[in-house]
Structure formats: structure tokens, C-alpha cells
Design a protein around this motif. Structure first.
Motif, PDB file in Angstrom:
ATOM      1  N   CYS A 275      -9.594   0.031  -1.047  1.00  0.00           N
ATOM      2  CA  CYS A 275      -8.682  -0.102   0.087  1.00  0.00           C
ATOM      3  C   CYS A 275      -9.187   0.791   1.208  1.00  0.00           C
ATOM      4  O   CYS A 275      -9.913   1.769   0.973  1.00  0.00           O
TER       5      CYS A 275
ATOM      6  N   TRP B 175      -7.878  -4.582   1.807  1.00  0.00           N
ATOM      7  CA  TRP B 175      -8.544  -4.526   0.507  1.00  0.00           C
ATOM      8  C   TRP B 175      -9.898  -5.207   0.647  1.00  0.00           C
ATOM      9  O   TRP B 175     -10.004  -6.305   1.191  1.00  0.00           O
TER      10      TRP B 175
ATOM     11  N   CYS C 288      -2.892   1.057  -3.805  1.00  0.00           N
ATOM     12  CA  CYS C 288      -3.605   1.934  -2.891  1.00  0.00           C
ATOM     13  C   CYS C 288      -2.600   2.976  -2.417  1.00  0.00           C
ATOM     14  O   CYS C 288      -1.726   2.663  -1.601  1.00  0.00           O
TER      15      CYS C 288
ATOM     16  N   GLU D 264      -7.154   4.308  -5.114  1.00  0.00           N
ATOM     17  CA  GLU D 264      -6.845   3.036  -5.747  1.00  0.00           C
ATOM     18  C   GLU D 264      -6.627   3.237  -7.246  1.00  0.00           C
ATOM     19  O   GLU D 264      -7.216   4.126  -7.861  1.00  0.00           O
TER      20      GLU D 264
ATOM     21  N   LEU E 108      -1.860  -4.807  -4.183  1.00  0.00           N
ATOM     22  CA  LEU E 108      -2.540  -6.096  -4.211  1.00  0.00           C
ATOM     23  C   LEU E 108      -2.268  -6.719  -5.568  1.00  0.00           C
ATOM     24  O   LEU E 108      -2.808  -6.283  -6.583  1.00  0.00           O
TER      25      LEU E 108
ATOM     26  N   TYR F  99     -12.928  -2.815  -6.350  1.00  0.00           N
ATOM     27  CA  TYR F  99     -11.980  -3.076  -5.282  1.00  0.00           C
ATOM     28  C   TYR F  99     -11.652  -1.781  -4.558  1.00  0.00           C
ATOM     29  O   TYR F  99     -11.335  -0.762  -5.193  1.00  0.00           O
TER      30      TYR F  99
END
Length: 130
Positions: free
Chosen positions: A96, A36, A22, A6, A81, A94
Motif C-alpha cells: 500500500c 494498493w 494497510c 501491510e 483490500l 502486495y
């Protein structure tokens, strides 16, 4: 070797935007559903969006609907995203992940919980602050 990475996290002001990527290596990402997740301090990891591999159907957690958009960039072997109108509920790391390695994932598919997703990136932090 299959690997996810990411990128794109950082510090943004309230109401601002970030685009997370990602990127996959060692395999073709569009063969898999990609989700995600995010995890804030002291909270459980939660899925916020998913894109399927067959029909590219997308799903979103209620708190991000209308603000976040998930999409594929097949030329870059990645999933994006796009996060708009970021607010105080959004700071987190965050991640993935891809699923479909095990038969059990297919019971829930994109709705599968974190334990059913088999390959994860290392995460990218998002901070929202003025």
C-alpha cells in the motif's frame, strides 16, 4: 514518524479469499488517497486499486474488478483490500502507498505511477496454490 504496515497476506487455495490491511501510524490515513500495488517476480509493480481521500471514489485495475474491494476503516486508521476468487494471476507481494505529498502527484491522482507515491509499506506476500 509516518508509517504504513501491510498485513493479511498468506497462502490461499484457488478461489479463496484474503483480506489485506494497510495500517497507518503517525498520521491520519483518511486524509490521503491510498493505493494498493502488487509486484510479482520478474514483473513491474502495478497498481490494482485506489481510494481517494475527498470523496472516497475507488478505482480498480481490470483484472481485479468484481473480485477485489477497497475500503476504509477509519476506526482502525487503515485501508482494507478484500480479495475474493483468487487465481493464478494474483500471487505477488502486495504494497500500500499514499500520495499527495508533491504537486506532481495531483496531475494524475489515483492514476499516478509508482514513482509518484511517496510513502510505502514493506509489503505482504500472497500465494495462491492448491
Amino acid at each position: 514518524q509516518m508509517h504504513l504496515e501491510e498485513s493479511g497476506g498468506g497462502l490461499v487455495q484457488p478461489g479463496g479469499s484474503l483480506s489485506l490491511s494497510c495500517a497507518a501510524s503517525g498520521f491520519t490515513l483518511n486524509m490521503y488517497a491510498v493505493a494498493w500495488f502488487r509486484q510479482a517476480p520478474g514483473k513491474e509493480r502495478e497498481q490494482i486499486s485506489c481510494i481517494k481521500n475527498v470523496d472516497h471514489t475507488t478505482t480498480y485495475e481490470d483484472s481485479v474488478k468484481g473480485r477485489f474491494t477497497i475500503s476504509r476503516d477509519n476506526a482502525k486508521n487503515s485501508v482494507i483490500l478484500q480479495m475474493n476468487n483468487l487465481g493464478p494471476e494474483d500471487p505477488a507481494v502486495y504494497f500500500c502507498a499514499i500520495g499527495g505529498f508533491r504537486a506532481s502527484w495531483y496531475i494524475a491522482g489515483c492514476s499516478a505511477g509508482p514513482s509518484e507515491w511517496d510513502l510505502w509499506g514493506q509489503g505482504t506476500p500472497v500465494t495462491v496454490s492448491s
